[in-house]
Design a protein around this motif. Structure first.
Motif, PDB file in Angstrom:
ATOM      1  N   THR A  92       0.834  -1.206   0.000  1.00 18.33           N
ATOM      2  CA  THR A  92       0.000   0.000   0.000  1.00 18.33           C
ATOM      3  C   THR A  92       0.868   1.254   0.000  1.00 18.33           C
ATOM      4  O   THR A  92       0.607   2.202  -0.750  1.00 18.33           O
ATOM      5  CB  THR A  92      -0.925   0.005   1.235  1.00 18.33           C
TER       6      THR A  92
ATOM      7  N   ASP B  87     -14.586  -4.887  -6.873  1.00 19.62           N
ATOM      8  CA  ASP B  87     -14.096  -4.115  -5.725  1.00 19.62           C
ATOM      9  C   ASP B  87     -12.605  -3.875  -5.826  1.00 19.62           C
ATOM     10  O   ASP B  87     -12.128  -2.778  -5.523  1.00 19.62           O
ATOM     11  CB  ASP B  87     -14.385  -4.873  -4.418  1.00 19.62           C
ATOM     12  N   SER B  91     -11.376  -0.117  -6.111  1.00 25.35           N
ATOM     13  CA  SER B  91     -10.634   0.402  -4.954  1.00 25.35           C
ATOM     14  C   SER B  91      -9.227   0.812  -5.366  1.00 25.35           C
ATOM     15  O   SER B  91      -8.725   1.839  -4.903  1.00 25.35           O
ATOM     16  CB  SER B  91     -10.603  -0.621  -3.826  1.00 25.35           C
ATOM     17  N   THR B  92      -8.588   0.035  -6.257  1.00 29.57           N
ATOM     18  CA  THR B  92      -7.250   0.418  -6.716  1.00 29.57           C
ATOM     19  C   THR B  92      -7.300   1.750  -7.445  1.00 29.57           C
ATOM     20  O   THR B  92      -6.445   2.629  -7.217  1.00 29.57           O
ATOM     21  CB  THR B  92      -6.687  -0.671  -7.642  1.00 29.57           C
ATOM     22  N   PHE B  95      -7.942   4.607  -4.950  1.00 28.15           N
ATOM     23  CA  PHE B  95      -6.763   4.865  -4.121  1.00 28.15           C
ATOM     24  C   PHE B  95      -5.684   5.567  -4.937  1.00 28.15           C
ATOM     25  O   PHE B  95      -5.061   6.536  -4.463  1.00 28.15           O
ATOM     26  CB  PHE B  95      -6.247   3.540  -3.558  1.00 28.15           C
ATOM     27  N   TRP B 134     -12.099   4.967  -0.184  1.00 26.84           N
ATOM     28  CA  TRP B 134     -11.214   3.804  -0.303  1.00 26.84           C
ATOM     29  C   TRP B 134     -11.185   3.004   1.000  1.00 26.84           C
ATOM     30  O   TRP B 134     -11.198   1.777   0.980  1.00 26.84           O
ATOM     31  CB  TRP B 134      -9.802   4.254  -0.684  1.00 26.84           C
ATOM     32  N   SER B 138     -12.053  -1.073   1.065  1.00 25.04           N
ATOM     33  CA  SER B 138     -11.079  -2.120   1.421  1.00 25.04           C
ATOM     34  C   SER B 138     -11.684  -3.276   2.212  1.00 25.04           C
ATOM     35  O   SER B 138     -11.456  -4.433   1.858  1.00 25.04           O
ATOM     36  CB  SER B 138      -9.920  -1.508   2.205  1.00 25.04           C
ATOM     37  N   LEU B 142     -11.597  -7.155   0.982  1.00 28.44           N
ATOM     38  CA  LEU B 142     -10.903  -8.197   1.745  1.00 28.44           C
ATOM     39  C   LEU B 142     -11.873  -9.281   2.206  1.00 28.44           C
ATOM     40  O   LEU B 142     -11.565 -10.472   2.142  1.00 28.44           O
ATOM     41  CB  LEU B 142     -10.176  -7.576   2.947  1.00 28.44           C
TER      42      LEU B 142
END
Lengths: 151, 151
Positions: A92, B87, B91-92, B95, B134, B138, B142
Protein backbone atom coordinates in the motif's frame (compact mmCIF):
# COMPACT_ATOMS: atom_id res chain seq x y z
CA UNK A 1 -4.37 -27.18 0.06
CA UNK A 2 -1.23 -27.64 -1.99
CA UNK A 3 1.62 -25.16 -2.32
CA UNK A 4 1.08 -22.74 -5.19
CA UNK A 5 4.17 -21.22 -6.80
CA UNK A 6 4.56 -17.71 -5.40
CA UNK A 7 3.70 -18.55 -1.81
CA UNK A 8 6.43 -18.14 0.83
CA UNK A 9 8.97 -20.95 0.78
CA UNK A 10 8.57 -21.73 -2.95
CA UNK A 11 10.86 -20.90 -5.85
CA UNK A 12 8.16 -18.69 -7.41
CA UNK A 13 7.91 -16.76 -4.14
CA UNK A 14 11.66 -16.22 -4.12
CA UNK A 15 11.59 -14.93 -7.72
CA UNK A 16 8.76 -12.50 -6.81
CA UNK A 17 10.74 -11.27 -3.77
CA UNK A 18 13.81 -10.79 -5.95
CA UNK A 19 11.91 -8.66 -8.47
CA UNK A 20 10.28 -6.61 -5.68
CA UNK A 21 13.68 -5.90 -4.19
CA UNK A 22 15.36 -5.16 -7.54
CA UNK A 23 12.70 -2.72 -8.77
CA UNK A 24 12.44 -0.97 -5.40
CA UNK A 25 16.23 -0.65 -5.18
CA UNK A 26 16.51 0.76 -8.71
CA UNK A 27 13.69 3.22 -7.96
CA UNK A 28 15.46 4.29 -4.77
CA UNK A 29 18.82 4.79 -6.50
CA UNK A 30 17.38 6.73 -9.43
CA UNK A 31 15.29 9.03 -7.22
CA UNK A 32 17.94 9.55 -4.55
CA UNK A 33 20.57 10.60 -7.10
CA UNK A 34 18.49 13.50 -8.44
CA UNK A 35 19.57 16.74 -6.83
CA UNK A 36 16.14 18.32 -6.31
CA UNK A 37 13.99 15.50 -4.97
CA UNK A 38 13.88 16.89 -1.38
CA UNK A 39 12.01 19.97 -2.61
CA UNK A 40 8.91 17.87 -3.39
CA UNK A 41 7.23 16.06 -0.47
CA UNK A 42 5.91 13.25 -2.65
CA UNK A 43 9.39 12.38 -3.93
CA UNK A 44 10.76 12.24 -0.36
CA UNK A 45 7.88 9.94 0.50
CA UNK A 46 8.71 7.76 -2.53
CA UNK A 47 12.28 7.41 -1.31
CA UNK A 48 11.06 6.39 2.16
CA UNK A 49 8.48 3.93 0.81
CA UNK A 50 10.79 2.14 -1.63
CA UNK A 51 13.51 1.94 1.03
CA UNK A 52 11.07 0.16 3.33
CA UNK A 53 9.91 -2.03 0.44
CA UNK A 54 13.44 -3.08 -0.50
CA UNK A 55 14.39 -3.88 3.11
CA UNK A 56 11.20 -5.92 3.59
CA UNK A 57 11.58 -7.81 0.29
CA UNK A 58 15.25 -8.52 0.93
CA UNK A 59 14.51 -9.95 4.39
CA UNK A 60 11.77 -12.16 3.03
CA UNK A 61 13.97 -13.30 0.15
CA UNK A 62 16.54 -14.42 2.72
CA UNK A 63 13.83 -16.29 4.66
CA UNK A 64 12.70 -17.93 1.39
CA UNK A 65 16.27 -18.99 0.51
CA UNK A 66 16.67 -20.48 3.99
CA UNK A 67 13.35 -22.34 3.69
CA UNK A 68 14.29 -23.68 0.25
CA UNK A 69 17.75 -24.81 1.38
CA UNK A 70 16.61 -26.69 4.48
CA UNK A 71 13.35 -27.74 2.73
CA UNK A 72 11.24 -26.29 5.51
CA UNK A 73 7.57 -25.58 4.94
CA UNK A 74 6.55 -21.99 5.75
CA UNK A 75 2.82 -22.71 5.84
CA UNK A 76 2.50 -21.95 9.54
CA UNK A 77 -0.57 -19.81 10.25
CA UNK A 78 1.31 -17.22 12.32
CA UNK A 79 4.15 -16.77 9.84
CA UNK A 80 1.74 -16.43 6.91
CA UNK A 81 -0.38 -13.84 8.71
CA UNK A 82 2.78 -11.86 9.58
CA UNK A 83 3.85 -11.98 5.92
CA UNK A 84 0.37 -10.99 4.76
CA UNK A 85 0.17 -7.95 7.05
CA UNK A 86 3.70 -6.88 6.10
CA UNK A 87 3.06 -7.30 2.40
CA UNK A 88 -0.24 -5.44 2.71
CA UNK A 89 1.37 -2.47 4.45
CA UNK A 90 4.48 -2.21 2.24
CA UNK A 91 2.53 -2.68 -0.99
CA UNK A 92 0.00 0.00 0.00
CA UNK A 93 2.81 2.42 0.89
CA UNK A 94 4.72 1.72 -2.32
CA UNK A 95 1.61 2.08 -4.45
CA UNK A 96 0.62 5.33 -2.71
CA UNK A 97 4.12 6.75 -3.22
CA UNK A 98 4.18 5.67 -6.86
CA UNK A 99 0.78 7.26 -7.53
CA UNK A 100 1.70 10.52 -5.81
CA UNK A 101 4.95 10.73 -7.78
CA UNK A 102 3.13 9.86 -10.99
CA UNK A 103 0.64 12.66 -10.36
CA UNK A 104 3.46 15.17 -9.90
CA UNK A 105 5.50 13.83 -12.83
CA UNK A 106 2.47 14.20 -15.12
CA UNK A 107 1.86 17.69 -13.70
CA UNK A 108 5.44 18.75 -14.44
CA UNK A 109 5.67 17.02 -17.83
CA UNK A 110 2.25 17.48 -19.43
CA UNK A 111 0.32 20.18 -17.59
CA UNK A 112 3.10 22.69 -16.90
CA UNK A 113 5.36 21.59 -19.79
CA UNK A 114 8.33 22.23 -17.56
CA UNK A 115 10.53 19.24 -18.35
CA UNK A 116 13.53 21.20 -19.56
CA UNK A 117 14.53 22.51 -16.13
CA UNK A 118 13.64 19.30 -14.25
CA UNK A 119 14.99 15.75 -14.16
CA UNK A 120 11.78 14.50 -15.78
CA UNK A 121 13.21 11.28 -17.18
CA UNK A 122 14.69 10.31 -13.83
CA UNK A 123 11.46 11.06 -11.95
CA UNK A 124 9.53 9.01 -14.51
CA UNK A 125 11.97 6.11 -14.28
CA UNK A 126 11.80 6.07 -10.47
CA UNK A 127 8.00 6.18 -10.57
CA UNK A 128 7.80 3.39 -13.15
CA UNK A 129 10.15 1.21 -11.10
CA UNK A 130 8.05 1.79 -7.97
CA UNK A 131 4.96 0.69 -9.92
CA UNK A 132 6.77 -2.44 -11.15
CA UNK A 133 7.79 -3.21 -7.58
CA UNK A 134 4.12 -2.89 -6.55
CA UNK A 135 3.12 -5.23 -9.41
CA UNK A 136 5.51 -7.82 -7.96
CA UNK A 137 4.25 -7.37 -4.37
CA UNK A 138 0.55 -7.73 -5.21
CA UNK A 139 0.66 -11.44 -6.13
CA UNK A 140 2.67 -12.17 -2.96
CA UNK A 141 0.07 -10.38 -0.86
CA UNK A 142 -2.93 -11.98 -2.58
CA UNK A 143 -1.43 -15.50 -2.45
CA UNK A 144 -0.54 -15.12 1.24
CA UNK A 145 -4.02 -13.83 2.01
CA UNK A 146 -5.55 -16.66 0.00
CA UNK A 147 -3.53 -19.33 1.80
CA UNK A 148 -4.40 -17.71 5.15
CA UNK A 149 -8.13 -17.81 4.35
CA UNK A 150 -8.19 -21.31 2.87
CA UNK A 151 -6.63 -22.93 5.93
CA UNK B 1 -18.39 -20.76 6.97
CA UNK B 2 -20.89 -18.37 8.49
CA UNK B 3 -21.85 -14.97 7.16
CA UNK B 4 -19.63 -12.21 8.56
CA UNK B 5 -21.13 -8.71 8.76
CA UNK B 6 -19.74 -6.75 5.79
CA UNK B 7 -20.09 -9.53 3.23
CA UNK B 8 -22.52 -9.02 0.35
CA UNK B 9 -26.12 -9.56 1.36
CA UNK B 10 -25.62 -8.53 4.99
CA UNK B 11 -26.61 -5.32 6.75
CA UNK B 12 -22.94 -4.51 7.43
CA UNK B 13 -22.20 -4.87 3.73
CA UNK B 14 -25.02 -2.48 2.88
CA UNK B 15 -23.69 0.10 5.37
CA UNK B 16 -20.19 -0.19 3.83
CA UNK B 17 -21.63 0.28 0.34
CA UNK B 18 -23.59 3.31 1.50
CA UNK B 19 -20.46 4.95 2.95
CA UNK B 20 -18.45 4.14 -0.19
CA UNK B 21 -21.10 5.75 -2.33
CA UNK B 22 -21.57 8.78 -0.06
CA UNK B 23 -17.86 9.63 0.23
CA UNK B 24 -17.22 9.07 -3.48
CA UNK B 25 -20.22 11.23 -4.41
CA UNK B 26 -19.14 14.07 -2.08
CA UNK B 27 -15.60 13.88 -3.49
CA UNK B 28 -16.98 14.02 -7.03
CA UNK B 29 -19.22 17.01 -6.28
CA UNK B 30 -16.51 19.00 -4.47
CA UNK B 31 -13.91 18.40 -7.17
CA UNK B 32 -16.23 18.88 -10.13
CA UNK B 33 -17.45 22.26 -8.86
CA UNK B 34 -13.95 23.79 -8.79
CA UNK B 35 -13.36 25.81 -11.92
CA UNK B 36 -9.75 24.80 -12.60
CA UNK B 37 -9.71 21.06 -12.06
CA UNK B 38 -9.42 20.23 -15.81
CA UNK B 39 -6.01 21.92 -15.95
CA UNK B 40 -4.46 19.17 -13.79
CA UNK B 41 -4.49 15.61 -15.17
CA UNK B 42 -4.58 14.01 -11.71
CA UNK B 43 -7.72 15.91 -10.73
CA UNK B 44 -9.50 14.84 -13.94
CA UNK B 45 -8.49 11.28 -13.13
CA UNK B 46 -9.87 11.69 -9.60
CA UNK B 47 -13.22 12.80 -11.02
CA UNK B 48 -13.29 9.76 -13.33
CA UNK B 49 -12.27 7.31 -10.59
CA UNK B 50 -14.76 8.51 -7.97
CA UNK B 51 -17.54 8.56 -10.60
CA UNK B 52 -16.83 4.91 -11.34
CA UNK B 53 -16.62 4.16 -7.62
CA UNK B 54 -19.95 5.80 -6.85
CA UNK B 55 -21.73 4.02 -9.73
CA UNK B 56 -20.26 0.65 -8.66
CA UNK B 57 -21.09 1.14 -4.97
CA UNK B 58 -24.62 2.34 -5.73
CA UNK B 59 -25.31 -0.71 -7.93
CA UNK B 60 -24.03 -3.07 -5.23
CA UNK B 61 -26.02 -1.27 -2.55
CA UNK B 62 -29.15 -1.89 -4.63
CA UNK B 63 -28.22 -5.58 -4.99
CA UNK B 64 -27.68 -5.74 -1.20
CA UNK B 65 -31.04 -4.12 -0.49
CA UNK B 66 -32.74 -6.60 -2.82
CA UNK B 67 -30.94 -9.56 -1.16
CA UNK B 68 -31.91 -8.31 2.31
CA UNK B 69 -35.55 -7.76 1.32
CA UNK B 70 -36.12 -11.17 -0.27
CA UNK B 71 -33.70 -12.83 2.24
CA UNK B 72 -31.60 -14.30 -0.54
CA UNK B 73 -28.08 -15.52 0.18
CA UNK B 74 -25.44 -13.98 -2.09
CA UNK B 75 -22.77 -16.55 -1.25
CA UNK B 76 -22.68 -17.97 -4.75
CA UNK B 77 -19.07 -18.48 -5.93
CA UNK B 78 -19.57 -16.67 -9.25
CA UNK B 79 -21.28 -13.65 -7.75
CA UNK B 80 -18.66 -13.31 -5.01
CA UNK B 81 -15.78 -13.52 -7.51
CA UNK B 82 -17.46 -10.87 -9.69
CA UNK B 83 -17.84 -8.61 -6.63
CA UNK B 84 -14.23 -9.26 -5.58
CA UNK B 85 -12.79 -8.36 -8.99
CA UNK B 86 -14.98 -5.27 -9.24
CA UNK B 87 -14.10 -4.12 -5.73
CA UNK B 88 -10.42 -4.77 -6.39
CA UNK B 89 -10.42 -2.69 -9.58
CA UNK B 90 -12.51 0.23 -8.28
CA UNK B 91 -10.63 0.40 -4.95
CA UNK B 92 -7.25 0.42 -6.72
CA UNK B 93 -8.41 3.17 -9.08
CA UNK B 94 -9.88 5.28 -6.26
CA UNK B 95 -6.76 4.86 -4.12
CA UNK B 96 -4.45 5.73 -7.04
CA UNK B 97 -6.50 8.84 -7.82
CA UNK B 98 -6.57 9.89 -4.17
CA UNK B 99 -2.80 9.47 -3.83
CA UNK B 100 -2.07 11.38 -7.03
CA UNK B 101 -4.34 14.24 -5.93
CA UNK B 102 -2.81 14.20 -2.46
CA UNK B 103 0.67 14.48 -3.99
CA UNK B 104 -0.38 17.52 -6.02
CA UNK B 105 -2.34 19.11 -3.17
CA UNK B 106 0.71 18.86 -0.92
CA UNK B 107 2.87 20.24 -3.74
CA UNK B 108 0.59 23.26 -4.17
CA UNK B 109 0.01 23.83 -0.46
CA UNK B 110 3.33 23.08 1.24
CA UNK B 111 6.10 23.01 -1.36
CA UNK B 112 5.03 25.90 -3.60
CA UNK B 113 3.04 27.74 -0.91
CA UNK B 114 0.57 28.72 -3.57
CA UNK B 115 -2.74 28.22 -1.79
CA UNK B 116 -3.98 31.79 -2.17
CA UNK B 117 -4.64 31.57 -5.92
CA UNK B 118 -5.92 27.97 -5.83
CA UNK B 119 -8.96 26.20 -4.39
CA UNK B 120 -6.71 24.40 -1.91
CA UNK B 121 -9.42 23.61 0.63
CA UNK B 122 -11.68 22.12 -1.99
CA UNK B 123 -8.91 20.00 -3.50
CA UNK B 124 -8.01 18.78 -0.02
CA UNK B 125 -11.64 17.98 0.82
CA UNK B 126 -12.11 16.02 -2.41
CA UNK B 127 -8.89 14.09 -1.79
CA UNK B 128 -9.84 13.30 1.80
CA UNK B 129 -13.28 12.08 0.73
CA UNK B 130 -11.70 9.83 -1.93
CA UNK B 131 -9.43 8.34 0.77
CA UNK B 132 -12.43 7.76 3.06
CA UNK B 133 -14.26 6.06 0.18
CA UNK B 134 -11.21 3.80 -0.30
CA UNK B 135 -11.20 3.03 3.45
CA UNK B 136 -14.79 1.83 3.08
CA UNK B 137 -14.08 -0.26 -0.04
CA UNK B 138 -11.08 -2.12 1.42
CA UNK B 139 -13.04 -4.17 4.00
CA UNK B 140 -15.57 -5.11 1.30
CA UNK B 141 -12.78 -6.30 -0.98
CA UNK B 142 -10.90 -8.20 1.74
CA UNK B 143 -14.07 -9.87 3.10
CA UNK B 144 -15.17 -10.90 -0.40
CA UNK B 145 -11.71 -12.27 -1.17
CA UNK B 146 -11.67 -14.09 2.17
CA UNK B 147 -15.07 -15.69 1.59
CA UNK B 148 -13.98 -16.67 -1.94
CA UNK B 149 -10.83 -18.36 -0.63
CA UNK B 150 -12.45 -20.09 2.32
CA UNK B 151 -15.12 -21.84 0.21
Amino acid sequence: MKDIQGMPGTLGGLVLRFFQFAFAAVSLCVMATTSDFPSVTAFCYLVAAVSLQSVWSLSLAIVDIYALLVRRCLRNSRIVSLFTVGDGITSTLTFAAACASAGITVLIGNDLDNCAVNHCTRFETATAMAFLSWFAVSPSFLLNFWSLASK
